[in-house]
Scaffold this active site. Structure first.
Site, short mmCIF file in Angstrom:
data_model
loop_
_atom_site.label_atom_id
_atom_site.label_comp_id
_atom_site.label_asym_id
_atom_site.label_seq_id
_atom_site.Cartn_x
_atom_site.Cartn_y
_atom_site.Cartn_z
N GLY A 126 106.32 51.29 50.59
CA GLY A 126 105.91 50.25 51.57
C GLY A 126 104.72 49.72 51.35
O GLY A 126 104.11 49.23 52.35
N SER A 164 108.41 53.22 44.85
CA SER A 164 107.36 52.21 44.98
C SER A 164 106.09 52.60 45.03
O SER A 164 105.67 53.36 44.22
CB SER A 164 107.94 51.30 46.22
OG SER A 164 107.42 50.01 46.17
#
Length: 497
Positions: A94, A175
Site C-alpha cells: 500500500g 509491494s
C-alpha cells in the site's frame, strides 16, 4: 461457532470456526503511543473475543481509527490437525501509506495448505515512517519495521498454541510489504525467527537514506510550523498531520530515487546495513528466497491521475545512469521488440524499476550460495483493474488470496471480488500451490518444473497459460542492459581512479 480459548502470552483469545478453519481476528500484539516504539499490550485474564478485524492503522480515508490499538494481527488455522503446521507471515502493501491485514482473508490458504496464515497491521504514513529521532523524539525511527518485528516476535512466541510451527515461519509480503520483508529478513533481531522469505513486487529501491528521511521530517515540521518545538507533533490532530505530509510529499516526490517519500530507512540503528549487502555477503544463504513481479507492473502507475511520481523518477534515473543516448537506445530497442499489446515505454520502466532490481537481488543471493527462485506473473485476472490494465501491479496478489472459484473483496482498498474464469482458476491454483509448497518445504516446485535461479542459466518462471520457464538473460533487451551497465561501471571506475 466460537472456538475454545487459546492461551497467549498476553491472555486467552477466542475465535470463530467455519468450514474447518478457525479464525482469530484483531489479536493485539503490541500497543504504541504516537512516535514511540511498540510495547507489549496490557495483559488480560478473561478470554478475549477476537472474531472481528481490529482497527486499521490510520491512513487517508480512515483517520478516525484509534492509533494506540491498531497493532493487531489475524490468524487462520485449520481445525483438527494433529501436527505443527508451517506458518505464512504476511506483510501487506500500500505504498507505505494505506492497507491492512483485513484485506487478506487467509481461510482458503489455511485450509488447502494446510498451513497457519497470519496477516498483520503496522503503522503507516507519518506514524510509521516519519524519521524524527534526529529531531529529539528518541526512538522515532523505522517504527513500522519495528512494529513488524514485534508482530514476528509475537508469532514466534505464540503460534504453537494455534497449531503453527515456530521453526517454519515464512516471511512474505507484496509491494511495500515486500520491501518490509527484505529489510526485516536482514535484521539481527529477526534471525532464528523465520526460515524462508517471499517478496512479491518489491520496489527497485527498498531502502531510503537517512539524510533524505531527515529532510522529509524537517519539511513536515516546517509545514506544521513546529521547527522550534518538534515534540509538539505528537499532539497534532491526525487530519492536520496527514494533510501536511501530503503537501510535502507532492513537492518532494520528484526528488527521491523511488518517487516515494516513505519506506524503511538505512538509519544505522534499526537498519544498520544496506539489505542487499547482507544478502550479498552470504549472511542469509540458509534462507530460501522467492522473488516475484508482474509483467506489466508500471501500467497501473502510468494510468493513475496524475501519473505516479515513480514514472518520472525512473526515467530520470535511467538517463542519469546511461545518458540520454543510452535511454534513447533502450527505448528504440523496446519499440522494435514490443509485443502487439505492449507499451514499450511502460515495459522499459517496469524492467528498470521492478524486474531488473529483483533479478539483481536474486543474483546476489545465488552467488552467495543461497537458494532462490525468480518468477513473473503474466496472467490477466478477470477483475478490475487488471481486466482493463493487464497483469499490472497486484495481479499476482489478487490470485494469491482468491477463494477459488472467486476473488475476494478488499474492504480497505474498496475493491469488490467476483467470480473467476477457468483461466483465472488454473493460474491461481498453480500460484497458490507453489506458494504453499514453498511455505511447507522451502521449494516452490519440483526442480524439473521450476529450477532454482542459478548463474549463468537464470531461469525465470512465468505464471500464465501454460506455466513455463524462460531464460532471463537472453534477448535483445537483456543484452543491451548488460552492455549499458558495463559501460556505466567502467565509467565509474575511471572516475574513481
Amino acid at each position: 461457532m466460537l472456538t475454545n480459548a487459546v492461551p497467549t502470552a498476553n491472555g486467552p483469545v477466542i475465535g470463530a470456526e467455519q468450514e474447518a478453519v478457525r479464525a482469530f481476528k484483531g489479536v493485539p500484539f503490541a500497543t504504541a503511543r504516537r512516535f514511540a516504539r511498540a510495547m507489549p499490550p496490557p495483559a488480560w485474564t478473561e478470554p478475549r473475543r477476537c472474531t472481528d478485524y481490529g482497527a486499521y492503522a490510520p491512513q487517508p480515508g480512515h483517520l478516525d481509527q484509534a492509533e494506540e490499538s491498531c497493532l493487531s494481527l489475524n490468524v487462520w488455522t485449520p481445525a483438527g490437525v494433529d501436527r505443527p503446521l508451517p506458518v505464512m507471515f504476511f506483510i501487506h502493501g500500500g505504498a507505505f501509506v494505506t492497507g491492512g491485514g483485513a484485506d487478506y482473508d487467509g481461510a482458503f490458504l489455511a485450509k488447502h495448505g494446510p498451513a497457519v496464515i497470519v496477516t498483520i497491521n503496522y503503522r503507516l504514513g507519518p506514524l510509521g515512517f516519519l524519521q524524527l529521532h534526529r529531531h529529539g523524539l528518541g526512538e522515532a525511527n523505522n517504527l513500522a519495521l519495528q512494529d513488524a518485528l514485534a508482530a514476528l516476535d509475537w508469532v514466534h512466541a505464540n503460534i504453537a498454541n494455534f497449531g503453527g510451527d515456530p521453526d517454519a515461519i515464512t516471511l512474505s509480503g507484496q509491494s511495500a510489504g515486500a520491501s518490509m520483508v527484505i529489510a526485516l529478513a536482514t535484521l539481527p533481531q529477526a534471525r532464528g525467527k523465520f526460515s524462508r522469505a517471499l517478496a512479491l513486487s518489491a520496489p527497485g529501491r527498498n531502502i531510503m537514506s537517512a539524510d533524505h528521511a531527515d529532510e522529509v521530517a524537517r519539511r513536515v515540521l516546517d509545514e506544521l510550523e513546529l521547527a522550534r518545538d518538534p515534540a509538539a507533533i505528537a499532539s497534532v490532530a491526525l487530519p492536520k498531520l496527514f494533510a501536511a505530509v501530503e503537501r510535502v510529499g507532492r513537492r518532494l516526490a520528484d526528488e527521491t530515487e523511488s518517487g516515494t517519500v516513505f519506506g524503511p530507512v538505512l538509519d544505522g540503528t534499526v537498519i544498520a546495513r544496506e539489505p542487499r549487502d547482507v544478502f550479498a555477503d552470504g549472511s542469509l544463504r540458509d534462507i530460501p528466497l522467492w522473488l516475484g513481479s508482474c509483467r506489466d507492473e508500471m501500467v497501473m502507475f502510468l494510468k493513475s491521475t496524475p501519473p505516479a511520481a515513480m514514472i518520472r523518477t525512473t526515467e530520470r534515473n535511467v538517463r542519469a545512469a546511461f545518458g540520454d543516448a543510452g535511454w534513447e537506445r533502450l527505448l528504440s530497442d523496446y519499440r522494435a521488440t514490443a509485443r502487439v499489446d505492449e507499451d514499450p515505454y511502460e515495459a522499459l520502466l517496469s524492467d528498470a524499476f521492478w524486474h531488473r532490481p529483483m533479478a539483481d537481488l536474486a543474483r546476489l543471493h545465488a552467488a552467495a550460495g543461497g537458494a532462490v527462485w525468480l518468477s513473473r506473473f503474466d496472467h490477466r485476472p478477470a477483475l478490475e483493474p487488471f481486466l482493463s490494465q493487464g497483469p499490472t501491479h497486484g495481479a499476482d496478489n489478487a490470485c494469491l488470496w482468491a477463494h477459488l472459484p472467486d476473488f475476494i473483496d478488499r474492504p480497505i482498498l474498496k475493491r469488490k471480488g467476483g467470480p473467476m474464469t477457468p483461466a483465472d482458476i488454473d493460474v491461481a491454483a498453480r500460484f497458490q500451490a507453489s506458494l504453499l509448497r514453498f511455505v511447507t518445504s522451502g521449494v516452490p516446485d519440483v526442480a524439473e518444473a521450476w529450477p532454482r535461479f542459478e548463474l549463468p542459466q537464470e531461469p525465470l518462471a512465468i505464471f500464465g497459460q501454460p506455466f513455463h520457464i524462460v531464460p532471463l538473460n537472453e534477448g535483445v533487451r537483456s543484452r543491451l542492459w548488460v552492455e549499458l551497465s558495463a559501460s556505466d561501471n567502467n565509467k565509474k571506475m575511471r572516475e574513481a581512479g
